[in-house]
Design a protein around this motif. Structure first.
Motif, PDB file in Angstrom:
ATOM      1  N   UNK A   1      -0.885 -12.162  -7.673  1.00  0.00           N
ATOM      2  CA  UNK A   1      -1.276 -11.056  -6.680  1.00  0.00           C
ATOM      3  C   UNK A   1      -2.458 -11.335  -5.875  1.00  0.00           C
ATOM      4  N   UNK A   2      -3.454 -11.618  -6.645  1.00  0.00           N
ATOM      5  CA  UNK A   2      -4.844 -12.255  -6.213  1.00  0.00           C
ATOM      6  C   UNK A   2      -4.650 -13.378  -5.164  1.00  0.00           C
ATOM      7  N   UNK A   3      -4.005 -14.356  -5.238  1.00  0.00           N
ATOM      8  CA  UNK A   3      -3.648 -15.394  -4.342  1.00  0.00           C
ATOM      9  C   UNK A   3      -2.912 -14.788  -3.222  1.00  0.00           C
ATOM     10  N   UNK A   4      -2.162 -13.944  -3.375  1.00  0.00           N
ATOM     11  CA  UNK A   4      -1.284 -13.545  -2.139  1.00  0.00           C
ATOM     12  C   UNK A   4      -2.414 -12.342  -1.319  1.00  0.00           C
ATOM     13  N   UNK A   5      -3.308 -12.079  -1.524  1.00  0.00           N
ATOM     14  CA  UNK A   5      -4.370 -11.491  -0.850  1.00  0.00           C
ATOM     15  C   UNK A   5      -4.980 -10.097  -1.380  1.00  0.00           C
ATOM     16  N   UNK A   6      -4.635  -9.870  -2.473  1.00  0.00           N
ATOM     17  CA  UNK A   6      -4.886  -8.596  -3.013  1.00  0.00           C
ATOM     18  C   UNK A   6      -6.470  -8.440  -3.310  1.00  0.00           C
ATOM     19  N   UNK A   7      -7.450  -7.860  -2.708  1.00  0.00           N
ATOM     20  CA  UNK A   7      -8.667  -7.743  -2.667  1.00  0.00           C
ATOM     21  C   UNK A   7      -9.436  -6.585  -3.327  1.00  0.00           C
ATOM     22  N   UNK A   8      -8.449  -5.494  -3.783  1.00  0.00           N
ATOM     23  CA  UNK A   8      -8.985  -4.265  -4.246  1.00  0.00           C
ATOM     24  C   UNK A   8      -7.847  -3.911  -5.351  1.00  0.00           C
ATOM     25  N   UNK A   9      -8.670  -2.922  -5.926  1.00  0.00           N
ATOM     26  CA  UNK A   9      -7.707  -2.597  -7.064  1.00  0.00           C
ATOM     27  C   UNK A   9      -6.434  -1.696  -6.718  1.00  0.00           C
ATOM     28  N   UNK A  10      -6.516  -0.876  -5.771  1.00  0.00           N
ATOM     29  CA  UNK A  10      -5.463  -0.217  -5.156  1.00  0.00           C
ATOM     30  C   UNK A  10      -4.290  -1.169  -4.634  1.00  0.00           C
ATOM     31  N   UNK A  11      -4.893  -2.208  -3.892  1.00  0.00           N
ATOM     32  CA  UNK A  11      -3.902  -3.394  -3.394  1.00  0.00           C
ATOM     33  C   UNK A  11      -3.156  -4.090  -4.387  1.00  0.00           C
ATOM     34  N   UNK A  12      -3.968  -4.357  -5.879  1.00  0.00           N
ATOM     35  CA  UNK A  12      -3.388  -4.936  -6.827  1.00  0.00           C
ATOM     36  C   UNK A  12      -2.409  -4.217  -7.377  1.00  0.00           C
ATOM     37  N   UNK A  13      -2.840  -2.880  -7.601  1.00  0.00           N
ATOM     38  CA  UNK A  13      -1.590  -1.888  -8.126  1.00  0.00           C
ATOM     39  C   UNK A  13      -0.499  -1.638  -7.227  1.00  0.00           C
ATOM     40  N   UNK A  14      -0.655  -1.815  -5.816  1.00  0.00           N
ATOM     41  CA  UNK A  14       0.577  -1.700  -4.961  1.00  0.00           C
ATOM     42  C   UNK A  14       1.521  -2.891  -5.022  1.00  0.00           C
ATOM     43  N   UNK A  15       0.976  -4.129  -5.134  1.00  0.00           N
ATOM     44  CA  UNK A  15       1.578  -5.115  -5.504  1.00  0.00           C
ATOM     45  C   UNK A  15       2.443  -5.417  -6.918  1.00  0.00           C
ATOM     46  N   UNK A  16       1.624  -4.907  -7.706  1.00  0.00           N
ATOM     47  CA  UNK A  16       2.366  -4.859  -9.193  1.00  0.00           C
ATOM     48  C   UNK A  16       3.505  -3.787  -9.046  1.00  0.00           C
ATOM     49  N   UNK A  17       3.395  -2.774  -8.446  1.00  0.00           N
ATOM     50  CA  UNK A  17       4.439  -1.678  -8.422  1.00  0.00           C
ATOM     51  C   UNK A  17       5.559  -2.310  -7.573  1.00  0.00           C
ATOM     52  N   UNK A  18       5.207  -2.807  -6.323  1.00  0.00           N
ATOM     53  CA  UNK A  18       6.134  -3.565  -5.588  1.00  0.00           C
ATOM     54  C   UNK A  18       7.180  -4.587  -6.244  1.00  0.00           C
ATOM     55  N   UNK A  19       6.646  -5.056  -7.232  1.00  0.00           N
ATOM     56  CA  UNK A  19       7.171  -6.309  -8.028  1.00  0.00           C
ATOM     57  C   UNK A  19       7.902  -5.722  -9.212  1.00  0.00           C
ATOM     58  N   UNK A  20       7.719  -4.390  -9.266  1.00  0.00           N
ATOM     59  CA  UNK A  20       8.587  -3.475 -10.448  1.00  0.00           C
ATOM     60  C   UNK A  20       7.885  -4.024 -11.589  1.00  0.00           C
ATOM     61  N   UNK A  21       6.672  -4.310 -11.865  1.00  0.00           N
ATOM     62  CA  UNK A  21       5.929  -4.687 -13.062  1.00  0.00           C
ATOM     63  C   UNK A  21       5.452  -3.342 -13.673  1.00  0.00           C
ATOM     64  N   UNK A  22       5.757  -3.043 -14.766  1.00  0.00           N
ATOM     65  CA  UNK A  22       5.405  -1.675 -15.217  1.00  0.00           C
ATOM     66  C   UNK A  22       4.240  -1.969 -16.249  1.00  0.00           C
ATOM     67  N   UNK A  23       3.464  -0.977 -16.596  1.00  0.00           N
ATOM     68  CA  UNK A  23       2.470  -0.750 -17.722  1.00  0.00           C
ATOM     69  C   UNK A  23       3.048  -1.042 -18.827  1.00  0.00           C
ATOM     70  N   UNK A  24       2.370  -1.045 -19.839  1.00  0.00           N
ATOM     71  CA  UNK A  24       2.653  -1.189 -21.484  1.00  0.00           C
ATOM     72  C   UNK A  24       3.345   0.212 -21.814  1.00  0.00           C
ATOM     73  N   UNK A  25       2.991   0.962 -21.186  1.00  0.00           N
ATOM     74  CA  UNK A  25       3.983   2.424 -21.567  1.00  0.00           C
ATOM     75  C   UNK A  25       5.081   2.540 -20.651  1.00  0.00           C
ATOM     76  N   UNK A  26       5.297   1.679 -19.686  1.00  0.00           N
ATOM     77  CA  UNK A  26       6.658   1.936 -18.787  1.00  0.00           C
ATOM     78  C   UNK A  26       6.100   2.675 -17.483  1.00  0.00           C
TER      79      UNK A  26
END
Length: 87
Positions: A43-68
């Protein structure tokens, strides 16, 4: 009955048992964080430079937190601290 219940509760809540439970929880959290390291780096390689952008990318990739649940900037921040990654 009540006395036996209270004895069982106090027996199960020893400091040794709490220490063991805390270590298990900590090891599980570290394992989850380390498993996400390649995803976070991608995600960082793809250009995520803020916490919000990183969160949006993880959510777009359907990656869930440890609690789902979905990622939020605060949860991403905690993940980065666990992985010892800084922007």
């Amino acid at each position: 009955k009540i006395q036996r219940r209270n004895e069982a509760l106090t027996k199960g809540r020893t400091s040794a048992n709490r220490d063991i439970a805390n270590k298990v929880r900590s090891d599980k959290a570290k394992g989850f964080a380390s498993a996400l390291l390649p995803v976070v780096e991608a995600c960082m390689f793809r250009g995520a430079s803020t916490l919000r952008e990183l969160a949006q990318m993880l959510n777009a990739m359907n990656v869930k937190t440890a609690k789902g649940s979905e990622w939020h900037p605060t949860s991403v921040s905690r993940l980065l601290v666990a992985l010892e990654i800084t922007f």
